[in-house]
Write a protein that holds these residues in place. Structure first.
Motif, mmCIF file in Angstrom:
data_model
loop_
_atom_site.group_PDB
_atom_site.id
_atom_site.type_symbol
_atom_site.label_atom_id
_atom_site.label_comp_id
_atom_site.label_asym_id
_atom_site.label_seq_id
_atom_site.Cartn_x
_atom_site.Cartn_y
_atom_site.Cartn_z
ATOM 1 N N SER A 199 2.764 9.763 4.460
ATOM 2 C CA SER A 199 3.153 8.846 3.387
ATOM 3 C C SER A 199 4.647 8.982 3.145
ATOM 4 O O SER A 199 5.304 9.837 3.718
ATOM 5 C CB SER A 199 2.433 9.227 2.092
ATOM 6 N N GLU A 239 -2.967 10.887 -0.654
ATOM 7 C CA GLU A 239 -2.616 10.643 0.746
ATOM 8 C C GLU A 239 -3.860 10.678 1.626
ATOM 9 O O GLU A 239 -4.044 9.829 2.507
ATOM 10 C CB GLU A 239 -1.579 11.672 1.210
ATOM 11 N N ASP A 260 -0.358 5.190 1.321
ATOM 12 C CA ASP A 260 0.789 5.505 2.183
ATOM 13 C C ASP A 260 2.095 5.559 1.405
ATOM 14 O O ASP A 260 3.122 5.963 1.932
ATOM 15 C CB ASP A 260 0.879 4.506 3.348
ATOM 16 N N THR A 261 2.081 5.105 0.170
ATOM 17 C CA THR A 261 3.280 5.144 -0.658
ATOM 18 C C THR A 261 2.901 5.772 -1.997
ATOM 19 O O THR A 261 2.071 5.222 -2.723
ATOM 20 C CB THR A 261 3.848 3.734 -0.893
#
Lengths: 362, 362
Positions: free
Chosen positions: B88, B177, B182-183
Motif C-alpha cells: 500500500s 492492508e 491499497d491507500t
C-alpha cells in the motif's frame, strides 16, 4: 671507594660530596599522600564552597567516574553544594566545526572576567570518547582564558550515551556554581542531538555562524535555529564585514518566520569578531536584555524548575532503558526479533510483547 | 376478559386478535447469537483476507480493547495478516481545525476510489477519549466516502497516551492492508506530538493549510512544516484563489530554507478546493511522483524497515515507563521528590537514584 688505600692508581677518584636528592623525601611523601589519599566528600565540598578550583576538578572527576563506589560520595558532594548553586546565568553555545567556537569563547570569556565575572566553560560532546575530545579537549585553543584565575575550563565528560554525558555536565554545573562561578558556558558541537540536551540545561542559547558564500540558511540542522535566542555571525572582520552584515539581514528575516517564543523574547542576530573583539560586548548586552526580561516575567525561574523536572524524568527513563537493553539475554533476543520485524515476519508490537514478557519474567 | 359472560356491561371489550411479536423469535435468537459468539481469530483473519469490512472492524475493535484476554487473539490475527500487509501507500494528513481536513479527505478519497483504488481512512487523535472524537468521530462529515464500498473509515482509537493510540493505529494499518486497501490515509489534528507519531508510520506526509489574512507562516507548529512532503492550500476557490496563490509562493520560499531531505524529495506546495475539486488530482499526481522517486532510490523500502525498528523500540520503551510510573508506591515517591527537585532541595539525579533503587528493590 670505601677504602681509598686499596686503589692507589691513576684512576683514583676523590671521594665526592654526596649528590643531594633532587626531590626531598618529605615532598615525595606529601605528594604520594595526596595522591593516595582520596579526599572525603566534606573536604571536597568545603574546598568547592571556598572557591578552590582543584577541589572542583576532583569532584567533577568523581562525578564522571564509572566506578559505582564513587557514586555515593559524588551524590554527597552535590547534595552539600546544591543550596549554594543556581546563582548564575547558564549560556549554551553551539556551532558547526570551523565557525570559531573556541576563539569566540576565549574572547567572550575574557571580556566577562575583565568585568569581574567568574566564568566556567564546560562542554557536551558525546563523541569525545571516540575522537579523544574534539571540543575543548585541547585547552591551548583558549590560551588566555585557561590562565585566567577567574575562569575554569573543563573538557567534555566522556561516555557512551548522550544522556550520560549530559547528566555529568549538569551535575558539574551545580558544582561550578557552588564554587562561585556566576557565568556558566556550555559548549557543544553543531551536530546530532547534543544541542537539544544542552538547550534543556541552559537559560540562553547562542548559535554561532559564519557568513557563507551562498545561501545563508543551507545546512542548518533542523530545529537548532528555532532553539536559538541569539545568532552570532562570527569572523565579521576585514573582507568579511559586508558578507556578515548581509547574513545578519537574512537570518533576521528567517527568525521572524518562527512562532513567538514562550519566553516572550524575540530572537536576535548580531555580528562579531573574536579577533578584533568588535561586537563581543554587544553579545553580552543582548544576553543581559534577555535575562532582565525573563527574570521580570518569571520565565527564567519557571524554566529552571521545568528543566529540573525534565532531568529527573530523563534520568529515570534512561536508566530504565539501560537496564533493559544491557541485559545479555534481552540483547540477543532483541537482535533476532529486530531482524524478523524488518523482514515483516513479525509485527513490531508482537516482538516487543515477547521481549517484555521475557524481561519481566512472565 | 377470560370469561366474557361475567362482564356484561357497557365497558365490555371485544376479545381482540393477539398482537404479533414485532421481531420474530428466530431473528432475536440470531442476533443474540451473533453478539454472544465471539468470532475466532481464524474467522476474523479469514474475513479480513476476503475483504470483509465487518471482520476488519471487529478485529480493530479487538486491537483497541484494553481487556488483556483480547490481546492474544488480536496478536494472532495480526500475525496471520502480516504477510499480506505492506502492499500500500500510507499517507499522513494534518492541519489545524478549520482547515477543512474532512472535506479534503472526502474529495481526495472519492477521487481515488473512482480510479479503482481501495481507501482506508484512520485517525490518530489522543484527545478523542476526552473530546469524544474530535476528528473523524462524526462520520457524517464524510457522507459520500462513508457510503463508498471501496472506502473504509475508522475513527481514532481512544487511549490515555499518544503511544497507545499510535500503536493501535499502526496495527490497524496492517489489518486494512491485509483487507485489500491499497491507500491508507492517517488523519491527525495539527496540535501536539501526534504529528510526529503519524509521520513515523506513513510514507508521505501532507500538511493542509488555508490562505490566511496576514503572515502566512505564523502559527505553524514548530517542526511540522519540516516534516511535510507537500503543503496543500485548501479552500482555493472563489475570492480565495488569489490569496491561495500568494500563500503558495510564500510557502515555497519557506520550504527552500530547510535542508534537503534524505528522501531526495524537494517538498512541494499546491492549491486545491475540496468544493470545486480543482487541484485534487494534482495532489495525487505529486504523491505518485514521490512514490516513484522513493521506490526507485529505495528510500521507500528502507524507511519502512526503519519505521518497524522504531516502533519495536518505542513500544518497549513505553511499556518500561508505564510499568514504572504506574506503580503506586513509585508514583507517590515521585511526586514528593519532584517537589524537592523543583525547590532545589534535591538534585534531579539524586532524586532519580532514590526512585530507581526503590523500583529495582535494592
Amino acid at each position: 671507594m670505601n677504602n681509598p688505600k686499596a686503589h692507589k692508581t691513576a684512576l683514583h677518584e676523590k671521594e665526592g660530596v654526596n649528590q643531594p636528592e633532587s626531590i626531598s623525601k618529605s615532598s615525595i611523601e606529601h605528594i604520594t599522600n595526596l595522591r593516595r589519599k582520596q579526599p572525603s566528600a566534606k573536604e571536597l565540598s568545603d574546598g568547592i564552597l571556598n572557591g578552590d578550583k582543584i577541589a572542583l576538578s576532583r569532584a567533577i572527576t568523581l562525578i564522571e567516574s564509572t566506578n559505582p563506589s564513587h557514586l555515593e560520595k559524588a551524590n554527597e558532594v552535590i547534595a552539600t553544594c546544591l543550596p549554594h548553586a543556581n546563582k548564575s546565568v547558564r549560556i549554551g553555545i553551539t556551532g558547526v566545526p570551523g565557525v570559531g567556537k573556541s576563539t569566540f569563547i576565549e574572547a567572550f570569556g575574557k571580556h566577562l572576567t575583565s568585568q569581574g565575572h567568574k566564568v566556567a566553560v564546560l562542554a557536551v560532546d558525546p563523541s569525545s570518547s571516540l575522537s579523544h575530545g574534539s571540543i575543548l579537549g585541547d585547552k591551548t585553543r583558549m590560551e588566555e582564558l585557561v590562565k585566567d584565575e577567574n575562569a575554569y575550563i573543563r573538557p567534555s565528560a566522556s561516555g557512551d550515551t548522550l544522556g550520560g554525558v549530559a547528566r555529568k555536565t549538569r551535575e558539574a554545573i551545580i558544582l561550578c556554581e557552588a564554587c562561585g562561578f556566576d557565568t556558566i558556558i556550555i559548549e557543544t558541537v553543531g551536530v546530532g542531538q547534543s544541542e537539544t540536551a544542552v538547550h534543556s540545561m541552559v537559560d540562553f542559547f547562542l548559535l554561532l555562524k559564519i557568513a557563507g558564500a551562498g545561501d545563508e540558511l543551507q545546512g542548518i540542522k533542523r530545529g537548532i535555529m528555532e532553539m536559538a535566542d541569539l545568532i552570532v555571525i562570527n569572523k565579521a572582520d576585514g573582507d568579511n564585514i559586508k558578507k556578515a552584515k548581509l547574513a545578519k539581514t537574512e537570518f533576521n528575516r528567517a527568525l521572524h518566520l518562527f512562532p513567538a517564543k514562550t519566553s516572550g523574547w524575540q530572537p536576535k542576530v548580531s555580528t562579531c569578531s573574536a579577533v578584533t573583539h568588535d561586537g563581543i560586548d554587544d553579545v553580552w548586552q543582548i544576553m543581559n536584555e534577555y535575562f532582565s526580561l525573563t527574570k521580570e516575567n518569571s520565565y527564567f525561574e519557571s524554566r529552571r524548575s521545568e528543566q529540573n523536572s525534565h532531568w529527573l524524568t530523563e534520568t529515570i527513563n534512561e536508566q530504565l532503558k539501560n537496564r533493559f537493553y544491557n541485559r545479555p539475554d534481552i540483547a540477543e533476543l532483541l537482535s533476532q526479533n529486530k531482524k524478523a520485524v524488518q523482514n515483516n515476519e513479525m509485527s513490531p508490537f508482537a516482538a516487543a510483547h515477547i521481549l517484555l514478557e521475557k524481561y519481566f519474567g512472565k
